[in-house]
Design a protein around this motif. Structure first.
Motif, PDB file in Angstrom:
ATOM      1  N   UNK A 208      38.603  38.956  42.315  1.00 29.63           N
ATOM      2  CA  UNK A 208      39.561  38.492  41.303  1.00 29.63           C
ATOM      3  C   UNK A 208      39.570  39.393  40.074  1.00 29.63           C
ATOM      4  N   UNK A 209      38.411  39.938  39.723  1.00 26.52           N
ATOM      5  CA  UNK A 209      38.358  40.833  38.571  1.00 26.52           C
ATOM      6  C   UNK A 209      39.124  42.125  38.839  1.00 26.52           C
ATOM      7  N   UNK A 213      45.730  44.975  40.041  1.00 23.42           N
ATOM      8  CA  UNK A 213      45.733  46.256  39.341  1.00 23.42           C
ATOM      9  C   UNK A 213      44.569  47.153  39.754  1.00 23.42           C
ATOM     10  N   UNK A 214      43.730  46.688  40.672  1.00 22.64           N
ATOM     11  CA  UNK A 214      42.597  47.475  41.130  1.00 22.64           C
ATOM     12  C   UNK A 214      43.014  48.555  42.108  1.00 22.64           C
ATOM     13  N   UNK A 215      42.027  49.293  42.655  1.00 24.82           N
ATOM     14  CA  UNK A 215      42.329  50.349  43.625  1.00 24.82           C
ATOM     15  C   UNK A 215      43.096  49.796  44.829  1.00 24.82           C
ATOM     16  N   UNK A 221      44.416  43.854  47.359  1.00 23.00           N
ATOM     17  CA  UNK A 221      43.984  42.561  46.828  1.00 23.00           C
ATOM     18  C   UNK A 221      44.292  41.451  47.821  1.00 23.00           C
ATOM     19  N   UNK A 222      45.458  41.517  48.457  1.00 26.26           N
ATOM     20  CA  UNK A 222      45.824  40.523  49.466  1.00 26.26           C
ATOM     21  C   UNK A 222      44.889  40.605  50.666  1.00 26.26           C
ATOM     22  N   UNK A 223      44.568  41.809  51.110  1.00 28.13           N
ATOM     23  CA  UNK A 223      43.663  41.978  52.248  1.00 28.13           C
ATOM     24  C   UNK A 223      42.276  41.434  51.939  1.00 28.13           C
ATOM     25  N   UNK A 456      56.119  45.798  30.090  1.00 35.24           N
ATOM     26  CA  UNK A 456      55.042  45.640  31.060  1.00 35.24           C
ATOM     27  C   UNK A 456      55.557  45.079  32.371  1.00 35.24           C
ATOM     28  N   UNK A 457      54.607  44.895  33.302  1.00 32.08           N
ATOM     29  CA  UNK A 457      54.909  44.342  34.622  1.00 32.08           C
ATOM     30  C   UNK A 457      54.267  42.976  34.719  1.00 32.08           C
ATOM     31  N   UNK A 458      55.017  41.988  35.138  1.00 31.87           N
ATOM     32  CA  UNK A 458      54.499  40.629  35.234  1.00 31.87           C
ATOM     33  C   UNK A 458      53.583  40.522  36.440  1.00 31.87           C
ATOM     34  N   UNK A 459      52.361  40.062  36.210  1.00 35.04           N
ATOM     35  CA  UNK A 459      51.413  39.810  37.302  1.00 35.04           C
ATOM     36  C   UNK A 459      51.685  38.420  37.842  1.00 35.04           C
ATOM     37  N   UNK A 460      52.384  38.382  38.957  1.00 24.92           N
ATOM     38  CA  UNK A 460      52.778  37.081  39.494  1.00 24.92           C
ATOM     39  C   UNK A 460      51.582  36.239  39.932  1.00 24.92           C
ATOM     40  N   UNK A 461      50.467  36.912  40.245  1.00 27.45           N
ATOM     41  CA  UNK A 461      49.278  36.154  40.633  1.00 27.45           C
ATOM     42  C   UNK A 461      48.771  35.269  39.516  1.00 27.45           C
TER      43      UNK A 461
END
Length: 506
Positions: A208-209, A213-215, A221-223, A456-461
């Motif tokens: 979650x951290x 936006x992570x690698x 992130x979904x995987x 910016x870009x909305x983080x839908x999560x």
């Protein structure tokens, strides 16, 4: 579409194993053999295909499987005997070399002096170990390599220990994540459910951290969340408090969205947890628990909504029971689905077979509770038929229901009826609940507009969906049992898109 029939439990295995490490598949294969789903020879061949041909370093175990499959004695050579001997010599040599080097590192970091000097700051610890004891990053990485090798040969207890110490000291984010997956798998296979629960929670926090936006972005992130959900089954369905903890973690909107996007078959286990945990999550017990009851009703609404949305992709007797009961208010249909669960449906499920009796009992409770809430005058004999109970069992059930659920009811056993007294819901309460939901959605929209306006870009999560909080809320996990799936070779820690964490990453 997966039909809600007796084969649903068996069909789901093919979907689950692809998200698991191959070592975790072994108990699943043993379970299927015990249920006479496959012959003994078929299971032996599946294990050889799963673990052999260099996919793991369990050389002796695979050779013994082939010997049994070919019907040869201990003094007879199996096909590929020379390859087995060569691989065995290489594994033993590497194991001895790594053990000597890794043990030297362990001897240093386990001394009381070093333990007392270590802090939460990894950079401080690395600097201290290098200055005071000459330990380099390369030497600390030996803990990972040795733990990885131990896992690949089936020594899960030792693998868990070495991977833990590596994870505590290392600053290499990729190897740390790999070590976390490996330690979780090792703890599951060892049956150390408390340790597995702790590792499961830590792994979830790490995922979650990193977030979208992570690698690798949102896809990785979904995987990662998809793998985490499947692996958590083993923990949550073996730990004493696992079902309640499953609801806390899986109902987080990020993970519920992951289930609907990548693994709708997991709704089966979410519904099962809802039913099994009905006493602690669904039942209202007076004013003191009104807050918990509201959250419980909200959780059930989320599950029902997801079942309706994903019915075209997946449904079985477990999911259809809850959907028909609450979405369609079809008591006869719910009874039929409950009967299927009481026969073969749950017996053939590796995770749920031990909870069959508990599921059916709680399912009856939910049916009877829902029935009582929409009827003023109830015939006990009719309700008993709907629950699949005899007249005497039905009478006892009604008495227990009225007492446990604290229903405002009067039982007349002479006329064989139950008179329900339903209090009307105050209008202002409905207005308050709807206004609260509108407020949540308005805040989410305002936040998204501000982010967009700032470029910016909305983080839908992290947005709220349907009035439920998402993203930032942290939950805890539960515990379960071992299974496995399609993996890549155990020759490196890197993860490719679409591949589950493997024994290499352990």
């Amino acid at each position: 579409m997966v039909a809600a029939d007796k084969n649903a439990s068996q069909d789901i295995y093919g979907r689950i194993v692809g998200q698991l490490d191959r070592h975790l598949v072994l108990p699943l294969l043993d379970f299927l053999e015990s249920r006479d789903k496959y012959s003994h020879d078929d299971v032996l061949q599946a294990k050889v295909d799963l673990l052999g041909n260099g996919k793991t370093n369990m050389v002796t175990f695979v050779e013994s499987l082939k010997r049994e499959l070919e019907g040869k004695g201990d003094d007879q050579e199996v096909d590929g005997h020379q390859e087995f001997r060569k691989q065995e010599q290489e594994v033993v040599k590497t194991l001895n070399e790594l053990q000597a080097e890794a043990q030297g590192v362990m001897n240093i970091i386990s001394t009381p002096e070093v333990v007392a000097a270590l802090r939460q700051d990894k950079l401080h610890n690395l600097a201290y170990l290098k200055e005071s004891h000459g330990l380099t990053l390369e030497q600390i990485e030996l803990l990972y390599k040795f733990g990885q090798l131990q896992y690949s040969i089936g020594q899960y207890g030792g693998a868990s220990d070495y991977l833990y110490h590596f994870r505590v000291l290392s600053t290499d984010s990729k190897l740390v994540l790999s070590a976390m997956w490996g330690k979780l798998a090792a703890d599951i296979l060892e049956g150390s459910w408390d340790a597995a629960l702790e590792e499961l929670n830590g792994l979830r926090d790490h995922i979650d951290q990193r977030g979208s936006n992570g690698p690798g972005g949102p896809l990785v992130a979904l995987q990662q969340r998809t793998w985490w959900l499947h692996w958590s089954l083993f923990v949550y369905y073996n730990h004493p408090n696992g079902r309640e903890l499953l609801l806390e973690s899986w109902l987080n909107q990020n993970y519920l969205n992951t289930i609907q996007t990548a693994a709708p078959w997991l709704l089966r286990y979410l519904v099962a947890a809802v039913v099994i945990s009905r006493k602690s999550t669904l039942r209202s017990a007076g004013p003191a628990s009104s807050g918990n009851s509201a959250r419980s009703r909200e959780a059930v609404r989320d599950v029902i909504r997801a079942l309706g949305q994903e019915q075209y992709q997946y449904h079985d007797s477990v999911t259809e029971f809850l959907r028909k009961l609450y979405s369609e208010v079809d008591f006869e249909g719910a009874r039929e689905e409950m009967s299927r669960c009481d026969t073969a449906e749950l017996d053939d499920d590796f995770f749920l077979q031990e909870f069959k009796a508990e599921f059916v009992e709680n399912a009856r409770y939910l049916v009877s509770e829902a029935y009582c809430k929409i009827h003023h005058r109830i015939d006990i004999g009719e309700l008993s038929d709907r629950l699949g109970l005899s007249r005497e069992e039905g009478e006892r059930w009604i008495v227990d229901l009225v007492r446990d659920a604290r229903l405002d009811a009067k039982i007349d056993l002479k006329e064989n009826i139950v008179q329900m007294n339903h209090a009307d819901t105050p209008v202002y309460q409905s207005v308050i609940e709807k206004s609260r939901g509108l407020l949540f959605r308005s805040q989410a929209m305002a936040s998204a507009i501000e982010v967009r306006a700032a470029g910016g870009v909305v983080d839908r999560d992290s947005q709220r969906v349907g009035g439920r909080a998402t993203g930032g809320q942290k939950r805890t996990g539960g515990q379960g049992g071992p299974r496995g799936g399609q993996q890549k070779k155990s020759d490196g820690p890197s993860q490719q898109e679409g591949d589950a964490p493997t024994s290499a990453e352990a």
